[in-house]
Design a protein around this motif. Structure first.
Motif, PDB file in Angstrom:
ATOM      1  N   PHE A  41      -1.672  -0.688 -11.717  1.00  0.00           N
ATOM      2  CA  PHE A  41      -2.421  -0.269 -10.551  1.00  0.00           C
ATOM      3  C   PHE A  41      -3.266   0.971 -10.827  1.00  0.00           C
ATOM      4  O   PHE A  41      -2.788   1.965 -11.348  1.00  0.00           O
ATOM      5  CB  PHE A  41      -1.466   0.003  -9.393  1.00  0.00           C
ATOM      6  N   LEU A  42      -4.542   0.895 -10.474  1.00  0.00           N
ATOM      7  CA  LEU A  42      -5.436   2.042 -10.611  1.00  0.00           C
ATOM      8  C   LEU A  42      -5.406   2.818  -9.303  1.00  0.00           C
ATOM      9  O   LEU A  42      -5.305   2.237  -8.242  1.00  0.00           O
ATOM     10  CB  LEU A  42      -6.859   1.561 -10.876  1.00  0.00           C
ATOM     11  N   ILE A 100       0.837  -1.201   0.000  1.00  0.00           N
ATOM     12  CA  ILE A 100       0.000   0.000   0.000  1.00  0.00           C
ATOM     13  C   ILE A 100       0.873   1.253   0.000  1.00  0.00           C
ATOM     14  O   ILE A 100       0.653   2.183  -0.768  1.00  0.00           O
ATOM     15  CB  ILE A 100      -0.949   0.022   1.233  1.00  0.00           C
ATOM     16  N   TYR A 110      -6.574   4.993  -6.067  1.00  0.00           N
ATOM     17  CA  TYR A 110      -7.711   4.875  -5.166  1.00  0.00           C
ATOM     18  C   TYR A 110      -8.458   6.192  -5.069  1.00  0.00           C
ATOM     19  O   TYR A 110      -7.966   7.233  -5.493  1.00  0.00           O
ATOM     20  CB  TYR A 110      -7.259   4.589  -3.729  1.00  0.00           C
ATOM     21  N   VAL A 111      -9.588   6.098  -4.386  1.00  0.00           N
ATOM     22  CA  VAL A 111     -10.217   7.295  -3.836  1.00  0.00           C
ATOM     23  C   VAL A 111      -9.672   7.402  -2.409  1.00  0.00           C
ATOM     24  O   VAL A 111      -9.644   6.399  -1.695  1.00  0.00           O
ATOM     25  CB  VAL A 111     -11.749   7.145  -3.798  1.00  0.00           C
ATOM     26  N   HIS A 137       2.298   1.701  -3.445  1.00  0.00           N
ATOM     27  CA  HIS A 137       1.262   2.227  -4.341  1.00  0.00           C
ATOM     28  C   HIS A 137       1.088   3.719  -4.127  1.00  0.00           C
ATOM     29  O   HIS A 137       1.047   4.497  -5.062  1.00  0.00           O
ATOM     30  CB  HIS A 137      -0.093   1.561  -4.026  1.00  0.00           C
ATOM     31  N   LEU A 138       0.987   4.069  -2.863  1.00  0.00           N
ATOM     32  CA  LEU A 138       0.710   5.452  -2.505  1.00  0.00           C
ATOM     33  C   LEU A 138       1.836   6.362  -2.999  1.00  0.00           C
ATOM     34  O   LEU A 138       1.585   7.409  -3.603  1.00  0.00           O
ATOM     35  CB  LEU A 138       0.553   5.548  -0.986  1.00  0.00           C
TER      36      LEU A 138
END
Lengths: 145, 292
Positions: free
Chosen positions: B206-207, B52, B209-210, B55-56
């Motif tokens: 990877f898409l 995570i 997030y909201v 990704h962030l």
């Protein structure tokens, strides 16, 4: 569409708390409680101290006391990372109550070396655990009807 | 040459020691297994946290956001905090002394560079050693390994993070025994703060997030969680390494005791034979004197 389920995993640093299919999950976001159903868009949020409610089917709910963490929704399912998590049925209420009184005493004592944020956090955690344990008792009454 | 009775007494005492060390190695082996299971149990959480975070970061404008975060900021090093992780008890080979030696070397190193060092001692061994010698100790945690809880790692992190953001310290290092395998443990020095920049994960599929709240708030929270996790891993690793070291040390001791027993039994037999021979020759010569 009502009972569509999705995969949920609740993980802590010490163990896997939950790994299975659910129809919905409700969690304490830092900006308010929210509920996730199947087919939600990817979503990342922080959790506050509070209660996670896991619905494995429409009429069964399990309650989990948590001290906060991260909540991630992907197309493949939901992963919750929390540092502590306790099922309502595992909560030792008398221990939580003594932690609560201890924190309360410390907060009112005004000791010079008091680590206020830490004690306040302990206070919130104890309060939450007592609340979640209470909620679960009510629910189990309903489910036995 | 020891008398027969002395040798017998020594055999009895060495046998006693052998039993004790053997029992200790069995207990350490059981604890080691549990400690290894605990390390494995962190994987699902730790791996996901890294993913995570990766990704962030890959979605964030790192130049603007991340480098301004206080936990990532490199400052001129004037005050250092060293977290020295040992065990609470001895009889585990060089486990404790290695940590103490490395810690002392690091302290000297920083003092030569004109920085002062404060310690957080985890485990009775380092705490006693450094306290007796008058080092500056901010805090110590004792007897935490019998019942290791994640909350302890959170408390330790809270302690030094607080000092770091208040600019009381400019760098945090941890010194501990890394659990490589059941037969190999090495002392490691790791920097906890300032955080080393994390590489974004190259996951192009990877898409995004909201986010709720914003990316930056989440990023800060995740950094904090990651720090807790690092500390937790250190505690688990050190615990496993301690049990492994103790098992090895006690196995060695048991083997040595068995060798010693074998040797003493030989000596005892020889002594007994000598005694019997002496007795017989006394009787024979006594009889011969009577006949004569």
């Amino acid at each position: 569409m009502l009972n569509r389920s999705f995969h949920l995993e609740i993980r802590t640093p010490e163990k896997m708390i939950f790994d299975g299919d659910v129809t919905s999950v409700t969690a304490p976001g830092v900006e308010g409680n929210f509920q996730i159903l199947a087919g939600h868009i990817p979503f990342l949020t922080a959790l506050d101290v509070g209660e996670i409610r896991v619905n494995e089917s429409a009429d069964t709910a399990r309650h989990l006391a948590t001290s906060g963490g991260v909540f991630e929704v992907l197309r493949t399912g939901v992963t919750v990372l929390v540092e502590t998590a306790e099922w309502a049925s595992d909560i030792d209420v008398s221990r939580a109550e003594s932690a609560l009184t201890r924190a309360q005493e410390q907060l009112t004592s005004d000791a010079p070396d008091l680590n206020r944020p830490q004690v306040e956090a302990a206070f919130a955690r104890a309060q939450n655990r007592i609340k979640v344990a209470g909620n679960s008792a009510e629910i189990s009454d309903v489910s036995t009807r | 040459m020891a008398t027969l009775r002395e040798i017998r007494r020594r055999i009895a005492s060495v046998k006693n020691i052998e039993q004790v060390t053997d029992a200790m190695s069995v207990v350490a082996a059981a604890r080691l297994r549990r400690a290894q299971e605990n390390i494995l149990a962190t994987r699902p959480y730790a791996d996901k946290l890294k993913t995570i975070l990766g990704h962030l970061i890959s979605q964030m404008d790192i130049e603007e956001e991340a480098l301004t975060h206080p936990l990532l900021e490199e400052r001129e090093v004037q005050h250092v905090c060293i977290i020295s992780v040992s065990g609470d008890r001895g009889l585990c080979g060089s486990f404790n002394s290695n940590v103490i030696r490395t810690t002392t070397e690091r302290i000297q190193h920083y003092e030569e560079d004109g920085a002062d060092v404060t310690l957080i001692c985890i485990g009775r061994r380092t705490q006693e050693h450094f306290e007796r010698r008058g080092y500056d100790i901010t805090d110590s945690y004792i007897n935490i390994f019998r019942q290791l809880e994640f909350q302890i790692a959170v408390d330790v992190v809270h302690e030094f993070e607080h000092l770091y953001t208040d600019r009381m310290i400019d760098k945090v290092e941890v010194i501990y025994n890394n659990f490589k395998s059941a037969i190999l443990q090495t002392v490691l020095v790791e920097q906890l703060l300032p955080l080393e920049p994390i590489e974004p994960e190259g996951d192009t599929l990877f898409l995004d997030y909201v986010y709720e709240p914003g990316q930056v708030e989440l990023f800060e929270m995740l950094l904090h969680k990651d720090l807790n996790m690092q500390m937790w891993k250190v505690l688990l690793d050190s615990n496993a390494a301690e049990q492994a070291a103790r098992r090895a040390a006690m196995q060695n001791a048991t083997e040595k005791a068995r060798e010693l027993i074998d040797e003493l039994i030989l000596q005892r037999n020889r002594a007994r034979q000598t005694q019997i021979t002496t007795e017989i020759s006394e009787i024979v010569s006594g009889a011969a004197a009577l006949e004569g």
